[in-house]
Design a protein around this motif. Sequence first.
Motif, PDB file in Angstrom:
ATOM      1  N   ASN A  84       0.812  -1.205   0.000  1.00  0.00           N
ATOM      2  CA  ASN A  84       0.000   0.000   0.000  1.00  0.00           C
ATOM      3  C   ASN A  84       0.851   1.263   0.000  1.00  0.00           C
ATOM      4  N   SER A  85       2.072   1.139   0.484  1.00  0.00           N
ATOM      5  CA  SER A  85       2.919   2.319   0.617  1.00  0.00           C
ATOM      6  C   SER A  85       3.822   2.537  -0.593  1.00  0.00           C
ATOM      7  N   VAL A  86       4.117   1.469  -1.335  1.00  0.00           N
ATOM      8  CA  VAL A  86       5.024   1.601  -2.472  1.00  0.00           C
ATOM      9  C   VAL A  86       4.377   0.956  -3.689  1.00  0.00           C
ATOM     10  N   ARG A  87       4.080   1.740  -4.701  1.00  0.00           N
ATOM     11  CA  ARG A  87       3.488   1.237  -5.940  1.00  0.00           C
ATOM     12  C   ARG A  87       4.586   1.122  -6.993  1.00  0.00           C
ATOM     13  N   ILE A  88       4.631  -0.002  -7.675  1.00  0.00           N
ATOM     14  CA  ILE A  88       5.620  -0.177  -8.726  1.00  0.00           C
ATOM     15  C   ILE A  88       4.935  -0.707  -9.972  1.00  0.00           C
ATOM     16  N   ASN A  89       5.610  -0.607 -11.097  1.00  0.00           N
ATOM     17  CA  ASN A  89       5.091  -1.121 -12.360  1.00  0.00           C
ATOM     18  C   ASN A  89       4.823  -2.607 -12.225  1.00  0.00           C
ATOM     19  N   LYS A  91       5.003  -4.904 -14.230  1.00  0.00           N
ATOM     20  CA  LYS A  91       5.927  -5.755 -14.966  1.00  0.00           C
ATOM     21  C   LYS A  91       7.167  -6.096 -14.132  1.00  0.00           C
ATOM     22  N   ILE A  92       7.393  -5.403 -13.038  1.00  0.00           N
ATOM     23  CA  ILE A  92       8.548  -5.623 -12.189  1.00  0.00           C
ATOM     24  C   ILE A  92       8.178  -6.570 -11.056  1.00  0.00           C
ATOM     25  N   SER A  93       8.991  -7.592 -10.860  1.00  0.00           N
ATOM     26  CA  SER A  93       8.752  -8.564  -9.794  1.00  0.00           C
ATOM     27  C   SER A  93       9.775  -8.342  -8.693  1.00  0.00           C
ATOM     28  N   ARG A  94       9.302  -7.978  -7.533  1.00  0.00           N
ATOM     29  CA  ARG A  94      10.188  -7.660  -6.429  1.00  0.00           C
ATOM     30  C   ARG A  94      10.562  -8.922  -5.654  1.00  0.00           C
ATOM     31  N   THR A  95      11.705  -8.855  -4.997  1.00  0.00           N
ATOM     32  CA  THR A  95      12.104  -9.922  -4.086  1.00  0.00           C
ATOM     33  C   THR A  95      11.188  -9.878  -2.868  1.00  0.00           C
ATOM     34  N   PRO A  96      10.641 -11.005  -2.416  1.00  0.00           N
ATOM     35  CA  PRO A  96       9.723 -10.979  -1.267  1.00  0.00           C
ATOM     36  C   PRO A  96      10.443 -10.555   0.003  1.00  0.00           C
ATOM     37  N   GLU A  97       9.709  -9.905   0.888  1.00  0.00           N
ATOM     38  CA  GLU A  97      10.280  -9.484   2.161  1.00  0.00           C
ATOM     39  C   GLU A  97      10.497 -10.672   3.088  1.00  0.00           C
ATOM     40  N   ILE A  98      11.431 -10.513   3.988  1.00  0.00           N
ATOM     41  CA  ILE A  98      11.663 -11.509   5.025  1.00  0.00           C
ATOM     42  C   ILE A  98      10.797 -11.132   6.225  1.00  0.00           C
ATOM     43  N   ASN A  99       9.899 -12.013   6.615  1.00  0.00           N
ATOM     44  CA  ASN A  99       8.978 -11.734   7.713  1.00  0.00           C
ATOM     45  C   ASN A  99       9.538 -12.255   9.035  1.00  0.00           C
ATOM     46  N   THR A 100       9.354 -11.497  10.081  1.00  0.00           N
ATOM     47  CA  THR A 100       9.829 -11.855  11.419  1.00  0.00           C
ATOM     48  C   THR A 100       8.688 -11.712  12.417  1.00  0.00           C
ATOM     49  N   SER A 236      13.993   4.903  -2.176  1.00  0.00           N
ATOM     50  CA  SER A 236      12.902   3.954  -2.368  1.00  0.00           C
ATOM     51  C   SER A 236      13.224   2.932  -3.457  1.00  0.00           C
ATOM     52  N   ASP A 237      14.202   3.239  -4.319  1.00  0.00           N
ATOM     53  CA  ASP A 237      14.557   2.346  -5.421  1.00  0.00           C
ATOM     54  C   ASP A 237      15.870   1.605  -5.211  1.00  0.00           C
ATOM     55  N   TRP A 238      16.802   2.221  -4.504  1.00  0.00           N
ATOM     56  CA  TRP A 238      18.151   1.677  -4.411  1.00  0.00           C
ATOM     57  C   TRP A 238      18.498   1.252  -2.986  1.00  0.00           C
ATOM     58  N   SER A 239      19.266   0.161  -2.896  1.00  0.00           N
ATOM     59  CA  SER A 239      19.802  -0.283  -1.603  1.00  0.00           C
ATOM     60  C   SER A 239      21.151  -0.960  -1.849  1.00  0.00           C
ATOM     61  N   ILE A 240      21.995  -0.968  -0.828  1.00  0.00           N
ATOM     62  CA  ILE A 240      23.275  -1.674  -0.899  1.00  0.00           C
ATOM     63  C   ILE A 240      23.373  -2.613   0.290  1.00  0.00           C
ATOM     64  N   THR A 241      24.065  -3.744   0.099  1.00  0.00           N
ATOM     65  CA  THR A 241      24.239  -4.741   1.160  1.00  0.00           C
ATOM     66  C   THR A 241      25.706  -5.129   1.259  1.00  0.00           C
ATOM     67  N   PRO A 242      26.428  -4.561   2.227  1.00  0.00           N
ATOM     68  CA  PRO A 242      27.776  -5.071   2.487  1.00  0.00           C
ATOM     69  C   PRO A 242      27.683  -6.367   3.295  1.00  0.00           C
ATOM     70  N   ALA A 243      28.509  -7.350   2.965  1.00  0.00           N
ATOM     71  CA  ALA A 243      28.468  -8.646   3.639  1.00  0.00           C
ATOM     72  C   ALA A 243      29.854  -9.271   3.638  1.00  0.00           C
ATOM     73  N   ASP A 263      21.028  -3.345  -5.051  1.00  0.00           N
ATOM     74  CA  ASP A 263      19.716  -3.744  -5.561  1.00  0.00           C
ATOM     75  C   ASP A 263      18.987  -2.528  -6.113  1.00  0.00           C
ATOM     76  N   TYR A 264      18.357  -2.701  -7.270  1.00  0.00           N
ATOM     77  CA  TYR A 264      17.510  -1.663  -7.851  1.00  0.00           C
ATOM     78  C   TYR A 264      16.067  -2.144  -7.861  1.00  0.00           C
ATOM     79  N   LYS A 265      15.216  -1.451  -7.130  1.00  0.00           N
ATOM     80  CA  LYS A 265      13.800  -1.788  -7.004  1.00  0.00           C
ATOM     81  C   LYS A 265      13.573  -3.259  -6.614  1.00  0.00           C
ATOM     82  N   GLU A 266      14.568  -3.846  -5.965  1.00  0.00           N
ATOM     83  CA  GLU A 266      14.480  -5.216  -5.461  1.00  0.00           C
ATOM     84  C   GLU A 266      14.141  -6.232  -6.550  1.00  0.00           C
ATOM     85  N   PHE A 267      14.482  -5.897  -7.797  1.00  0.00           N
ATOM     86  CA  PHE A 267      14.287  -6.891  -8.855  1.00  0.00           C
ATOM     87  C   PHE A 267      15.557  -7.068  -9.692  1.00  0.00           C
ATOM     88  N   LEU A 268      16.444  -6.072  -9.727  1.00  0.00           N
ATOM     89  CA  LEU A 268      17.716  -6.153 -10.420  1.00  0.00           C
ATOM     90  C   LEU A 268      18.836  -5.928  -9.414  1.00  0.00           C
TER      91      LEU A 268
END
Length: 323
Positions: A84-89, A91-100, A236-243, A263-268
Amino acid sequence: MKSIILIGITLLNISYLVSQQIPQYSQYVKNPFMINPAAAGLYDAFDANLGGRWQWAGLNNAPFTGYAAASSPLKTRSTPRYSNSVRINEKISRTPEINTGRKKHAFGGIVVADRYGAFQSFYMCGAYALHLPLTKNYNLSFGTKIGFSNNSLIPEKAKVLSETTDYAYQSFFENGNSRNIMDLGAGISIYSKNLFIGVAADHLTKDFVDFGHSFSYFERKMHFNVTAGYKINISSDWSITPAFLVKYMKPSPISVEFTLLTDYKEFLWFGVSYRNKDAIVGMMGLNINSKLRVGYSFDYTTSRINKVSSGGHELLIGIRIGK
């Protein structure tokens, strides 16, 4: 000269056998179940991966690993297709969230076929993980896996200086060139939507429990790894993960791998890793649709092996159903 090259290649394969009884996985951040059973059922979906890794490409009898793995929580919870908070096209398939914040049981299985020089192994196991809520935002998971591995020598690929004086070579043929061994592993993990910390161990029973009538000596060493990472949302579109991933098997030196994924929009996604004294890794992947995803990585070897190898390739194809 040919003798020197032959001896060199033999030493490389022996080094691989001694120091890397567990296959290498460059895409460990996107495929955590392969290195820690506590990651089984991490997503609320049936999660399956099929992969292949060609290490030291260009070298005769270079290591190759093929694997299939799948895990799923005992019960999956349906989630809305769009937030409800983030609308995307669409055609883009996002990575599912990890639920806790809730308890869940998960089951899975792994099959690995590994070939290195004159040796090959086949590994199969079943896994179970228990996920317990520490708080609303953090979970603690315990995982274990049990199975068996078949280790064998390929006689036509075994080359020694003298078959009559090489006692190790003779032992394989006198006692059988194949051996079945029970394999036990375990792991623990603390995670949230952005953070993951895990510790895991493999080959806990070494070669104490075996099956069949072969007495060939395939020395199994306990392996330990520690991994951690944190996802940082830049926008809202970009994130980085150092590991990072730290691996240890006595008496080999500690192996350390640092990774940075974007990650770009959690699909690329794309990223780079550095494995100390071994390789620089480039990788990328995307969600093709709501169920299918693909990832690829290339290892540029920085050790002396790069004189005879053009690098390594790893291909990962994943399916998620029920997210």
